[in-house]
Design a protein around this motif. Structure first.
Motif, PDB file in Angstrom:
ATOM      1  N   PRO A 214      19.939   9.016 -14.673  1.00 55.41           N
ATOM      2  CA  PRO A 214      20.238   7.673 -14.176  1.00 55.41           C
ATOM      3  C   PRO A 214      19.656   6.605 -15.090  1.00 55.41           C
ATOM      4  CG  PRO A 214      18.374   8.569 -12.982  1.00 55.41           C
ATOM      5  CD  PRO A 214      18.849   9.665 -13.901  1.00 55.41           C
ATOM      6  N   ILE A 215      20.305   5.460 -15.157  1.00 51.77           N
ATOM      7  CA  ILE A 215      19.824   4.353 -15.979  1.00 51.77           C
ATOM      8  C   ILE A 215      18.756   3.583 -15.208  1.00 51.77           C
ATOM      9  CG2 ILE A 215      20.489   2.115 -16.935  1.00 51.77           C
ATOM     10  CD1 ILE A 215      23.118   3.369 -17.812  1.00 51.77           C
ATOM     11  N   LEU A 216      17.652   3.316 -15.877  1.00 53.46           N
ATOM     12  CA  LEU A 216      16.574   2.551 -15.266  1.00 53.46           C
ATOM     13  C   LEU A 216      16.903   1.061 -15.380  1.00 53.46           C
ATOM     14  CD1 LEU A 216      12.798   3.256 -15.497  1.00 53.46           C
ATOM     15  CD2 LEU A 216      13.650   0.914 -15.639  1.00 53.46           C
ATOM     16  N   ASP A 217      17.138   0.436 -14.244  1.00 51.86           N
ATOM     17  CA  ASP A 217      17.528  -0.963 -14.223  1.00 51.86           C
ATOM     18  C   ASP A 217      16.593  -1.751 -13.312  1.00 51.86           C
ATOM     19  OD1 ASP A 217      18.298  -0.091 -11.717  1.00 51.86           O
ATOM     20  OD2 ASP A 217      20.447  -0.376 -12.041  1.00 51.86           O
ATOM     21  N   ARG A 218      17.037  -2.905 -12.894  1.00 55.10           N
ATOM     22  CA  ARG A 218      16.225  -3.796 -12.058  1.00 55.10           C
ATOM     23  C   ARG A 218      15.793  -3.117 -10.759  1.00 55.10           C
ATOM     24  NH1 ARG A 218      18.009 -10.039 -10.982  1.00 55.10           N
ATOM     25  NH2 ARG A 218      16.667 -10.538  -9.214  1.00 55.10           N
ATOM     26  N   ASP A 219      16.723  -2.445 -10.089  1.00 51.85           N
ATOM     27  CA  ASP A 219      16.396  -1.760  -8.840  1.00 51.85           C
ATOM     28  C   ASP A 219      15.388  -0.643  -9.071  1.00 51.85           C
ATOM     29  OD1 ASP A 219      18.154  -3.409  -7.485  1.00 51.85           O
ATOM     30  OD2 ASP A 219      19.805  -1.964  -7.518  1.00 51.85           O
ATOM     31  N   ALA A 220      15.549   0.074 -10.189  1.00 52.74           N
ATOM     32  CA  ALA A 220      14.654   1.187 -10.489  1.00 52.74           C
ATOM     33  C   ALA A 220      13.235   0.707 -10.784  1.00 52.74           C
ATOM     34  CB  ALA A 220      15.198   1.993 -11.663  1.00 52.74           C
ATOM     35  N   LYS A 221      13.092  -0.473 -11.368  1.00 51.19           N
ATOM     36  CA  LYS A 221      11.748  -1.010 -11.620  1.00 51.19           C
ATOM     37  C   LYS A 221      11.047  -1.327 -10.300  1.00 51.19           C
ATOM     38  CE  LYS A 221      12.077  -2.770 -16.318  1.00 51.19           C
ATOM     39  NZ  LYS A 221      11.608  -3.805 -17.242  1.00 51.19           N
ATOM     40  N   LEU A 222      11.764  -1.931  -9.378  1.00 48.71           N
ATOM     41  CA  LEU A 222      11.186  -2.205  -8.068  1.00 48.71           C
ATOM     42  C   LEU A 222      10.820  -0.901  -7.365  1.00 48.71           C
ATOM     43  CD1 LEU A 222      10.439  -4.061  -5.728  1.00 48.71           C
ATOM     44  CD2 LEU A 222      12.854  -4.012  -5.028  1.00 48.71           C
ATOM     45  N   ALA A 223      11.712   0.078  -7.450  1.00 52.53           N
ATOM     46  CA  ALA A 223      11.438   1.375  -6.827  1.00 52.53           C
ATOM     47  C   ALA A 223      10.207   2.031  -7.442  1.00 52.53           C
ATOM     48  CB  ALA A 223      12.653   2.290  -6.962  1.00 52.53           C
ATOM     49  N   ALA A 224      10.033   1.865  -8.756  1.00 49.62           N
ATOM     50  CA  ALA A 224       8.862   2.442  -9.429  1.00 49.62           C
ATOM     51  C   ALA A 224       7.574   1.795  -8.934  1.00 49.62           C
ATOM     52  CB  ALA A 224       8.993   2.272 -10.938  1.00 49.62           C
ATOM     53  N   LEU A 225       7.601   0.485  -8.725  1.00 48.19           N
ATOM     54  CA  LEU A 225       6.433  -0.205  -8.188  1.00 48.19           C
ATOM     55  C   LEU A 225       6.077   0.346  -6.814  1.00 48.19           C
ATOM     56  CD1 LEU A 225       4.365  -2.585  -8.304  1.00 48.19           C
ATOM     57  CD2 LEU A 225       6.114  -3.960  -7.136  1.00 48.19           C
ATOM     58  N   LYS A 226       7.062   0.445  -5.944  1.00 48.78           N
ATOM     59  CA  LYS A 226       6.818   0.926  -4.584  1.00 48.78           C
ATOM     60  C   LYS A 226       6.363   2.381  -4.580  1.00 48.78           C
ATOM     61  CE  LYS A 226      10.037  -2.272  -2.333  1.00 48.78           C
ATOM     62  NZ  LYS A 226      11.295  -2.391  -1.540  1.00 48.78           N
ATOM     63  N   ARG A 227       6.988   3.200  -5.417  1.00 50.19           N
ATOM     64  CA  ARG A 227       6.639   4.628  -5.458  1.00 50.19           C
ATOM     65  C   ARG A 227       5.217   4.840  -5.967  1.00 50.19           C
ATOM     66  NH1 ARG A 227      10.386   5.836  -8.373  1.00 50.19           N
ATOM     67  NH2 ARG A 227       9.353   5.944 -10.388  1.00 50.19           N
ATOM     68  N   ASN A 228       4.853   4.137  -7.026  1.00 50.27           N
ATOM     69  CA  ASN A 228       3.509   4.293  -7.575  1.00 50.27           C
ATOM     70  C   ASN A 228       2.445   3.762  -6.622  1.00 50.27           C
ATOM     71  OD1 ASN A 228       3.247   5.294 -10.603  1.00 50.27           O
ATOM     72  ND2 ASN A 228       5.193   4.199 -10.440  1.00 50.27           N
ATOM     73  N   ALA A 229       2.753   2.672  -5.926  1.00 52.26           N
ATOM     74  CA  ALA A 229       1.805   2.146  -4.948  1.00 52.26           C
ATOM     75  C   ALA A 229       1.628   3.126  -3.792  1.00 52.26           C
ATOM     76  CB  ALA A 229       2.280   0.793  -4.437  1.00 52.26           C
ATOM     77  N   ALA A 230       2.745   3.645  -3.271  1.00 54.97           N
ATOM     78  CA  ALA A 230       2.669   4.587  -2.159  1.00 54.97           C
ATOM     79  C   ALA A 230       1.938   5.861  -2.569  1.00 54.97           C
ATOM     80  CB  ALA A 230       4.074   4.916  -1.661  1.00 54.97           C
ATOM     81  N   GLY A 231       2.155   6.300  -3.816  1.00 54.18           N
ATOM     82  CA  GLY A 231       1.515   7.510  -4.302  1.00 54.18           C
ATOM     83  C   GLY A 231       0.002   7.404  -4.361  1.00 54.18           C
TER      84      GLY A 231
END
Length: 297
Positions: A214-231
């Motif tokens: 998958p291409i890392l785009d604007r939505d994926a950056k937000l998802a990365a923030l949330k995922r890393n915080a939750a982790g």
């Protein structure tokens, strides 16, 4: 006091007169403003204050500074030290747009840079713009990637930002709409704990002109923030995100401290905090670090 306004300028450029003018401006609006606390001589100072919202303090500071090369970041004094950093790469952690520089070896730099500019200002869909730009690189030898990397410079303050936050227990993640060839090298050089980006497809030593899904785009950056915080069991208020382009805007808005760094107008106008003059050390001063606290990689 409940809030703090941090003033940061390029080294040696923050005067006592500028700090005093900003403090007076806060007081003129009815705020209680404490004595300045210098974090770095002639470079960064905190002004504690009450009685105004951070947005009001930011606006008052910029009016008082009258166009001086000083950045102002107002926020709650509680929780300003962050435990997670998500940083964009191109034109943020490194000084250039690596895709544009790579395109120079294919003779299409101006054409690619024009598309990049429109994507970063939000005029074009990032996925479509990335696909179009990479298609122009079809047939380019892998050696061009190495040559681009050799010419890539780190943004001033980036090494100190990562080293200092890491030394104080924060996780640092590089998240980019660029390519793994570069993010893995930048992450290794600066000490990021992880990196996430796009993958250029290569066959027989040459670029195919396509990007892996998958291409890392604007939505994926937000998802990365949330995922890393939750982790790490962190609320978003304990996170810091920094970037310059439209594809960074959602993660910058969502972070506890979201910083538009030398950003496109669409990002600078929408981000809660912005840095236009100082280097990336400003993000450390905004968290209350002092000059003597800053680690050097």
């Amino acid at each position: 006091m409940q809030h703090v306004l941090t003033l940061v300028a390029p080294k040696g450029a923050l005067s006592k007169q500028s700090v005093s003018a900003v403090r007076a401006a806060l007081q003129n609006l009815g705020a209680g403003a404490g004595s300045p606390d210098w974090l770095a001589p002639d470079e960064a100072a905190d002004i504690p204050f009450d009685g105004l919202a951070p947005e009001q303090a930011d606006s008052a500071a910029r009016r008082a500074l009258e166009g001086a090369a000083v950045d102002a970041i107002a926020q709650s004094a509680e929780g300003r030290r962050k435990k997670l950093l998500l940083a964009d790469m191109d034109s943020t952690v490194v000084t250039t747009e690596t895709l544009d520089e790579l395109a120079g070896f294919a003779g299409v730099k101006e054409r690619v840079a024009s598309i990049t500019e429109r994507a970063m200002t939000g005029e074009l869909n990032f996925r479509q713009a990335l696909t179009e730009r990479v298609a122009l690189l079809a047939g380019l030898p892998v050696s061009a990637l190495e040559r681009t990397w050799e010419a890539t410079a780190v943004m001033p303050g980036a090494a100190e930002l990562v080293a200092t936050m890491s030394a104080h227990g924060a996780r640092c993640v590089l998240v980019s709409g660029g390519f793994t060839f570069f993010t893995e090298r930048v992450a290794a050089r600066l000490g990021f704990h992880a990196h996430q980006s796009n993958t250029l497809l290569i066959e027989d030593g040459r670029l195919t002109g396509r990007v892996a899904e998958p291409i890392l785009d604007r939505d994926a950056k937000l998802a990365a923030l949330k995922r890393n915080a939750a982790g790490r069991g962190l609320p978003l208020s304990a996170t810091l995100a920094v970037g310059d382009g439209a594809n960074d805007l959602d993660m910058v808005r969502a972070a506890g401290l979201g910083v538009a760094f030398r950003a496109k107008p669409v990002v600078a106008s929408a981000a809660r905090a912005r840095v236009e003059h100082a280097d990336l050390r400003a993000l450390l001063f905004a968290q209350g670090f002092r000059a003597e606290d800053i680690a050097h990689a």
